[in-house]
Design an enzyme around this catalytic site. Structure first.
Site, mmCIF file in Angstrom:
data_model
loop_
_atom_site.group_PDB
_atom_site.id
_atom_site.type_symbol
_atom_site.label_atom_id
_atom_site.label_comp_id
_atom_site.label_asym_id
_atom_site.label_seq_id
_atom_site.Cartn_x
_atom_site.Cartn_y
_atom_site.Cartn_z
ATOM 1 N N ARG A 191 0.902 -1.505 0.166
ATOM 2 C CA ARG A 191 -0.034 -0.078 0.406
ATOM 3 C C ARG A 191 0.862 1.422 -0.091
ATOM 4 N NH1 ARG A 191 -2.166 -3.355 -0.766
ATOM 5 N NH2 ARG A 191 -3.700 -4.282 0.368
ATOM 6 N N SER A 197 -11.388 -0.375 2.692
ATOM 7 C CA SER A 197 -10.453 -0.421 4.125
ATOM 8 C C SER A 197 -9.994 0.618 4.384
ATOM 9 C CB SER A 197 -9.156 -1.356 3.515
ATOM 10 O OG SER A 197 -9.732 -2.344 3.104
ATOM 11 N N GLU A 209 -4.427 3.596 6.534
ATOM 12 C CA GLU A 209 -4.178 3.125 5.070
ATOM 13 C C GLU A 209 -4.775 4.548 4.280
ATOM 14 O OE1 GLU A 209 -5.238 0.946 1.743
ATOM 15 O OE2 GLU A 209 -5.079 -0.199 3.424
#
Length: 333
Positions: free
Chosen positions: A160, A233, A329
């Site tokens: 990520r 997410s 995130e």
């Protein structure tokens, strides 16, 4: 091409946060982008609005990147190079590739956002990441207005993560991305149990079968941003040491995990959050989704600051109970 004033960004971010842009302009070509940057390069870039949480009004010039187009470049016997403009919707682009029998993106179906932001956080799902099919991207340097090609190695992809979230954050605008996809002899990634369950009746699954399975799985547990504001997410899955994992395993024998290497174990952040009792909990209009604890949601009129406050409560409790730090995130703005 004209600048608008005091525009609500509620429809431009998947969390549905109602903040305002002091100045707003939608850009439809690289030429327009260069022209506006020559006038003002103190900007806030807005693509699909899927990986951000807006916490206040935006004082900078908001540029909505609306670059569209898909081009099939060089083709080889088993490989095709496809370039998509930054403003293309990611899911629609993935489905288009599948419809052409171009393989490689099927596991990434239904991920929210646009093509241009996909390399920034190296989006991934069900055993596949952007870096697996990424070939190159073209980006415009904000300060100079010059374009530059970035190869896969130059992007420094990580979990990520990429160079555009670190050293080059805020310095370049990605205008298109090129992928190296398969035309024949597709290498399918079906290692995740959930996908295997959906494919039981398929003797020789296709890339469309995998895409359909991924879509069904995601729809079964993830809220549609058009119905409930969210950004998918919210936290990264933490990676802990093998020693730490053994300690947790003694107290939580059922703890799910993925072995990364001999020394590191990945733990699902959603499981940690659920064990802390947050799954399905609501705090005003900010909450944790009932089917997937990894997803924070806006039930209507939550502010970005209220969602950040909830995220911090979750982080603190996970740290207290499991001695594990979970990282956000989503980009907090």
């Amino acid at each position: 091409m004209s600048i608008q004033h005091n525009i609500s960004l509620k429809e431009y971010n998947t969390f549905g946060i109602n903040v305002y842009a002091k100045q707003f302009i939608s850009i439809n070509s690289v030429k327009e982008l260069v022209e506006i940057l020559n006038l003002n390069n103190d900007i806030f870039l807005l693509g699909g609005g899927s990986n951000m949480l807006l916490t206040s009004d935006i004082e900078k010039l908001v540029i909505h990147l609306n670059l569209k187009g898909i081009i099939v470049n060089d083709t080889e016997q088993d490989v095709v190079y496809v370039t998509a403009e930054a403003g293309e919707n990611w899911h629609e682009f993935a489905l288009w590739c599948i419809s052409q029998n171009y393989g490689g993106l099927e596991n990434l179906s239904l991920i929210p956002g646009n093509v241009g932001t996909s390399p920034i956080q190296n989006i991934g799902a069900y055993g596949v990441e952007i870096k697996d099919t990424f070939y190159q991207l073209e980006a415009l340097e904000i300060e100079t207005g010059k374009t530059k090609i970035f190869t896969k190695d130059e992007c420094n992809f990580g979990y990520r993560n990429s160079i555009f979230k670190n050293e080059l954050k805020g310095k370049y605008i990605i205008v298109n991305v090129t992928f190296k996809l398969t035309k024949n002899n597709h290498k399918l990634t079906t290692s995740y149990g959930a996908i295997n369950s959906y494919l039981k009746s398929k003797e020789t699954p296709t890339i469309k079968d995998i895409s359909d399975a991924v879509i069904a799985i995601r729809q079964s547990k993830l809220p549609n941003p058009k119905e409930i504001g969210n950004s998918g997410s919210f936290f990264k899955n933490p990676v802990i040491s093998k020693v730490h994992f053994k300690t947790l395993k003694e107290n939580y024998p059922e703890i799910p995990h993925y072995i990364i290497n001999d020394n590191e174990i990945k733990i699902p952040a959603g499981w940690l959050i659920e064990q802390c009792g947050f799954k399905g909990k609501r705090f005003g209009d900010a909450g944790v989704h009932a089917k997937q604890a990894l997803v924070l949601v806006n039930y209507g009129n939550a502010t970005g600051k209220e969602i950040v406050s909830l995220a911090k409560k979750i982080q603190q409790k996970v740290k207290k109970i499991f001695n594990v730090e979970i990282e956000i995130e989503v980009n907090i703005i």
